[in-house]
Design an enzyme around this catalytic site. Structure first.
Site, PDB file in Angstrom:
ATOM      1  N   LYS A   1       0.808  -1.220   0.000  1.00  0.00           N
ATOM      2  CA  LYS A   1       0.000   0.000   0.000  1.00  0.00           C
ATOM      3  C   LYS A   1       0.844   1.274   0.000  1.00  0.00           C
ATOM      4  O   LYS A   1       0.394   2.329  -0.445  1.00  0.00           O
ATOM      5  CB  LYS A   1      -0.936   0.009   1.203  1.00  0.00           C
ATOM      6  CG  LYS A   1      -2.019  -1.051   1.174  1.00  0.00           C
ATOM      7  CD  LYS A   1      -3.072  -0.743   0.131  1.00  0.00           C
ATOM      8  CE  LYS A   1      -4.273  -1.678   0.246  1.00  0.00           C
ATOM      9  NZ  LYS A   1      -5.338  -1.349  -0.732  1.00  0.00           N
TER      10      LYS A   1
ATOM     11  N   THR B   1      -9.342   9.298   4.429  1.00  0.00           N
ATOM     12  CA  THR B   1      -9.483   8.017   3.750  1.00  0.00           C
ATOM     13  C   THR B   1     -10.198   7.042   4.662  1.00  0.00           C
ATOM     14  O   THR B   1     -10.396   7.304   5.849  1.00  0.00           O
ATOM     15  CB  THR B   1      -8.108   7.457   3.319  1.00  0.00           C
ATOM     16  OG1 THR B   1      -8.297   6.423   2.354  1.00  0.00           O
ATOM     17  CG2 THR B   1      -7.329   6.908   4.507  1.00  0.00           C
TER      18      THR B   1
ATOM     19  N   SER C   1      -9.251  -0.630   6.437  1.00  0.00           N
ATOM     20  CA  SER C   1      -9.247  -1.621   7.511  1.00  0.00           C
ATOM     21  C   SER C   1      -7.864  -1.823   8.107  1.00  0.00           C
ATOM     22  O   SER C   1      -7.714  -2.599   9.043  1.00  0.00           O
ATOM     23  CB  SER C   1      -9.749  -2.965   6.970  1.00  0.00           C
ATOM     24  OG  SER C   1      -8.875  -3.439   5.962  1.00  0.00           O
TER      25      SER C   1
ATOM     26  N   ASN D   1      -3.987  -1.748   6.330  1.00  0.00           N
ATOM     27  CA  ASN D   1      -2.744  -1.506   5.607  1.00  0.00           C
ATOM     28  C   ASN D   1      -2.788  -0.222   4.800  1.00  0.00           C
ATOM     29  O   ASN D   1      -1.797   0.521   4.752  1.00  0.00           O
ATOM     30  CB  ASN D   1      -2.429  -2.692   4.689  1.00  0.00           C
ATOM     31  CG  ASN D   1      -1.921  -3.894   5.463  1.00  0.00           C
ATOM     32  OD1 ASN D   1      -1.520  -3.782   6.617  1.00  0.00           O
ATOM     33  ND2 ASN D   1      -1.951  -5.051   4.831  1.00  0.00           N
TER      34      ASN D   1
ATOM     35  N   TYR E   1       1.848   6.781  13.116  1.00  0.00           N
ATOM     36  CA  TYR E   1       2.314   7.607  12.007  1.00  0.00           C
ATOM     37  C   TYR E   1       1.731   9.022  12.057  1.00  0.00           C
ATOM     38  O   TYR E   1       2.042   9.842  11.195  1.00  0.00           O
ATOM     39  CB  TYR E   1       1.952   6.961  10.668  1.00  0.00           C
ATOM     40  CG  TYR E   1       2.830   5.798  10.281  1.00  0.00           C
ATOM     41  CD1 TYR E   1       4.213   5.928  10.213  1.00  0.00           C
ATOM     42  CD2 TYR E   1       2.273   4.557   9.963  1.00  0.00           C
ATOM     43  CE1 TYR E   1       5.016   4.862   9.843  1.00  0.00           C
ATOM     44  CE2 TYR E   1       3.076   3.485   9.591  1.00  0.00           C
ATOM     45  CZ  TYR E   1       4.443   3.639   9.535  1.00  0.00           C
ATOM     46  OH  TYR E   1       5.236   2.582   9.167  1.00  0.00           O
TER      47      TYR E   1
ATOM     48  N   ASP F   1       4.886 -17.756 -16.112  1.00  0.00           N
ATOM     49  CA  ASP F   1       3.617 -18.224 -16.652  1.00  0.00           C
ATOM     50  C   ASP F   1       2.441 -17.443 -16.069  1.00  0.00           C
ATOM     51  O   ASP F   1       1.450 -17.185 -16.757  1.00  0.00           O
ATOM     52  CB  ASP F   1       3.419 -19.711 -16.359  1.00  0.00           C
ATOM     53  CG  ASP F   1       4.438 -20.570 -17.093  1.00  0.00           C
ATOM     54  OD1 ASP F   1       4.709 -20.276 -18.270  1.00  0.00           O
ATOM     55  OD2 ASP F   1       4.963 -21.516 -16.489  1.00  0.00           O
TER      56      ASP F   1
ATOM     57  N   ALA G   1     -15.079 -15.237   0.794  1.00  0.00           N
ATOM     58  CA  ALA G   1     -15.233 -13.876   0.263  1.00  0.00           C
ATOM     59  C   ALA G   1     -15.109 -13.894  -1.255  1.00  0.00           C
ATOM     60  O   ALA G   1     -14.356 -13.126  -1.838  1.00  0.00           O
ATOM     61  CB  ALA G   1     -14.178 -12.959   0.872  1.00  0.00           C
TER      62      ALA G   1
ATOM     63  N   ASP H   1     -16.675 -12.843  -3.818  1.00  0.00           N
ATOM     64  CA  ASP H   1     -17.472 -11.916  -4.631  1.00  0.00           C
ATOM     65  C   ASP H   1     -16.799 -11.582  -5.947  1.00  0.00           C
ATOM     66  O   ASP H   1     -17.467 -11.454  -6.990  1.00  0.00           O
ATOM     67  CB  ASP H   1     -17.733 -10.626  -3.847  1.00  0.00           C
ATOM     68  CG  ASP H   1     -16.448  -9.909  -3.485  1.00  0.00           C
ATOM     69  OD1 ASP H   1     -16.096  -8.930  -4.154  1.00  0.00           O
ATOM     70  OD2 ASP H   1     -15.773 -10.338  -2.531  1.00  0.00           O
TER      71      ASP H   1
ATOM     72  N   LYS I   1      11.009 -17.470   5.743  1.00  0.00           N
ATOM     73  CA  LYS I   1      11.318 -16.509   6.808  1.00  0.00           C
ATOM     74  C   LYS I   1      10.674 -15.144   6.526  1.00  0.00           C
ATOM     75  O   LYS I   1      11.229 -14.098   6.837  1.00  0.00           O
ATOM     76  CB  LYS I   1      12.837 -16.347   7.000  1.00  0.00           C
ATOM     77  CG  LYS I   1      13.603 -17.664   7.083  1.00  0.00           C
ATOM     78  CD  LYS I   1      13.026 -18.614   8.140  1.00  0.00           C
ATOM     79  CE  LYS I   1      13.784 -19.933   8.158  1.00  0.00           C
ATOM     80  NZ  LYS I   1      13.132 -20.936   9.041  1.00  0.00           N
TER      81      LYS I   1
ATOM     82  N   ASN J   1       1.734  -7.136   8.148  1.00  0.00           N
ATOM     83  CA  ASN J   1       1.288  -6.581   9.425  1.00  0.00           C
ATOM     84  C   ASN J   1       0.475  -7.638  10.176  1.00  0.00           C
ATOM     85  O   ASN J   1      -0.748  -7.554  10.311  1.00  0.00           O
ATOM     86  CB  ASN J   1       0.471  -5.313   9.178  1.00  0.00           C
ATOM     87  CG  ASN J   1       1.341  -4.202   8.609  1.00  0.00           C
ATOM     88  OD1 ASN J   1       2.383  -3.876   9.176  1.00  0.00           O
ATOM     89  ND2 ASN J   1       0.938  -3.643   7.488  1.00  0.00           N
TER      90      ASN J   1
END
Length: 386
Positions: free
Chosen positions: A94, A118, A121, A123, A158, A214, A250, A252, A316, A348
Site C-alpha cells: 500500500k 481516507t 481496515s 494496511n 504515524y 507463466d 469472500a 465476490d 522466513k 502486518n
C-alpha cells in the site's frame, strides 16, 4: 498449450458473449466512460504513468526482493517466486500507492495544509498516514471498530487521526465522505488512478526481476492492487496470465468475473485474511478486473493458514494471512503454470494470534514429515504433509 497461446488476447475477449454484454451493461449503469472507468491510462499510456510513478517513488520505497525457496517449490509442485511486499515500508504494498498519490497531488499544487481523509481496515490506513507524515499533510482515517488493534495503533503512530466510533465495513466510506463534506478535506481512495499507478510499479519491478513467468498471482479484496498490477503486466509483460485469489468465504470477485456483473457480499466475511474482507470490487476496479484479469481462484481458511505457516517457517517472511493468499493458490490451483510469481502483499501480522492458531493446528507435531511431502491436492487436508 491453450493458456500460453491465449496469453496476448484480452481476458474479457476470452469469455463468452453473455459475460461481455453484462460487463458493458454494468459499466454503462455506473455512469463512467472511457479512461475514467479504465483508470491509470489503460487506454494506451499505462506504462508511461507507471514509469512516472516509479520516478516519484525512487528513494521513498523499497525495491522489494523476490524470494526463492526449494521447499516452497516442493510444496507447490512448481517454481515459486515470492515478491516480498511484506518487507515494504509500512509493512505492505500500500505504501506504493499512497506515496505516489501524495507526490502527484503535490505536483498538481494541492495545498499541504488541506487534510486528507481516507477509509481503511488497516494496511491502506498505515500507508496513507505514513505518506501524509512524509509530506507534512494532516490525515484522518476512518476505520471499522473491528479493525485489528495492531493496525489501528500503527496508523496512529504515524500521526493520523483515527475515527472508529460507529464505523463498520458497510458504512466506513459514507463516514469518510461525510467528514470531507464537513471539513473541506481531500478524499483519498485506494482505487484512485495515482494509487493504481503506484501498485503498477510492482509489475514493473517483477518484469525486471523474473524471466519467463507463466502467471502472477495477486490477492483480491476491493480490487485495487490487482488492477494496478494487471495494468502493469499488460504494459511490461503482456504474455503473463494475471490470476487473482480471494478467500472462499469472500468469493465476490470470482462471482463478478463469472457473471460480468458487480456482485456484492451481504455481510463482511469471517475470514482470517482480514485484508480481504471488502464486500465487493469497486465501481472503478470492476471494469479493470473484468478486462485484464484472466481468472480468480479461491482458497479455504485452512489453506490460507497453512500457506502463512510455510512462508513464516521456510521463506522466513512474516506475512499476514492476506499476504499468504497467493502462495495458498500456488499450492492448490493453476495446474498449467510452471513458473509463478506470488505477490505477498503485507506483513502486518498479529503474531500472537497466528502463533496460537498454528499451535492449535498441531504444526510442530507434523514438522518431521514436511521435507518429504509432495504437493497437496484440493482433495487433501491443507495441513497434510506439513
Amino acid at each position: 498449450m491453450e493458456h500460453a497461446n491465449d496469453g496476448l488476447r484480452p481476458p474479457l475477449e476470452r469469455r463468452g458473449k453473455r459475460a461481455r454484454r453484462a460487463f458493458r451493461a454494468c459499466v454503462t449503469s455506473s455512469g463512467l466512460h472511457g479512461t475514467e472507468v479504465l483508470g491509470a491510462g489503460i487506454a494506451g499510456s499505462s506504462g508511461d504513468e507507471i514509469r512516472a510513478a516509479a520516478t516519484r517513488l525512487a528513494g521513498r520505497i523499497h525495491r522489494t526482493p523476490v524470494v526463492r525457496s526449494r521447499l516452497l517449490d516442493q510444496r507447490a509442485g512448481r517454481e515459486v517466486f515470492v515478491k516480498a511486499e511484506a518487507l515494504q515500508r509500512g509493512g505492505s504494498h500500500k505504501a506504493r500507492g499512497a506515496l505516489n498519490w501524495f507526490a502527484a497531488a503535490v505536483e498538481r499544487g494541492v495545498p499541504r495544509d488541506r487534510e486528507v481523509v481516507t477509509a481503511s481496515s488497516g494496511n491502506h490506513a498505515q500507508a496513507v498516514a505514513l505518506a501524509g507524515r512524509e509530506h507534512g499533510v494532516p490525515v484522518t482515517v476512518v476505520m471499522p471498530e473491528t479493525t485489528n488493534p495492531l493496525k489501528v495503533e500503527a496508523t496512529r503512530a504515524y500521526g493520523a487521526t483515527i475515527v472508529q466510533s460507529g464505523v463498520d465495513w458497510s458504512n466506513r466510506d459514507e463516514v469518510a465522505d461525510r467528514l470531507v463534506a464537513e471539513t473541506g478535506g481531500l478524499r483519498n481512495h485506494p482505487d484512485d488512478s495515482d494509487e493504481l499507478a503506484g501498485f503498477g510499479t510492482i509489475a514493473l519491478e517483477i518484469s525486471q526481476q523474473v524471466d519467463e513467468i507463466d502467471a502472477i498471482v495477486v490477492p483480491v479484496s476491493s480490487g485495487a492492487v490487482i488492477s494496478g498490477v494487471a495494468i502493469g503486466m499488460r504494459a511490461f509483460a503482456p504474455g503473463v496470465r494475471v490470476v487473482g485469489v480471494e478467500p472462499a468465504l469472500a468469493a465476490d470477485a470470482q462471482a463478478s468475473l463469472a457473471s460480468g456483473r458487480l456482485e456484492r457480499l451481504s455481510a463482511p466475511p469471517d475470514t482470517i485474511a482480514d485484508g480481504a474482507r471488502a464486500l465487493s470490487l469497486t465501481v472503478r476496479t470492476f471494469p479493470l478486473v473484468t478486462r485484464l484479469v484472466d481468472e480468480i481462484v479461491t482458497v479455504s481458511e485452512d489453506e490460507i493458514l497453512a500457506a502463512t505457516w510455510w512462508l513464516w517457517t521456510r521463506a522466513k517472511l512474516l506475512v499476514e494471512p492476506t499476504g499468504a493468499l497467493a502462495f495458498a493458490a500456488a499450492c492448490s490451483a493453476m495446474p498449467w503454470a510452471r513458473r509463478v510469481v506470488c505477490v505477498a502483499t503485507g506483513g502486518n501480522a498479529d503474531v500472537v494470534d497466528l502463533g496460537r492458531r498454528f499451535a492449535e493446528a498441531g504444526l510442530e507435531a507434523r514438522l518431521a514429515t514436511a521435507a518429504s511431502a509432495g504437493p497437496p491436492t484440493r482433495s487433501k487436508a491443507a495441513w497434510e504433509g506439513a
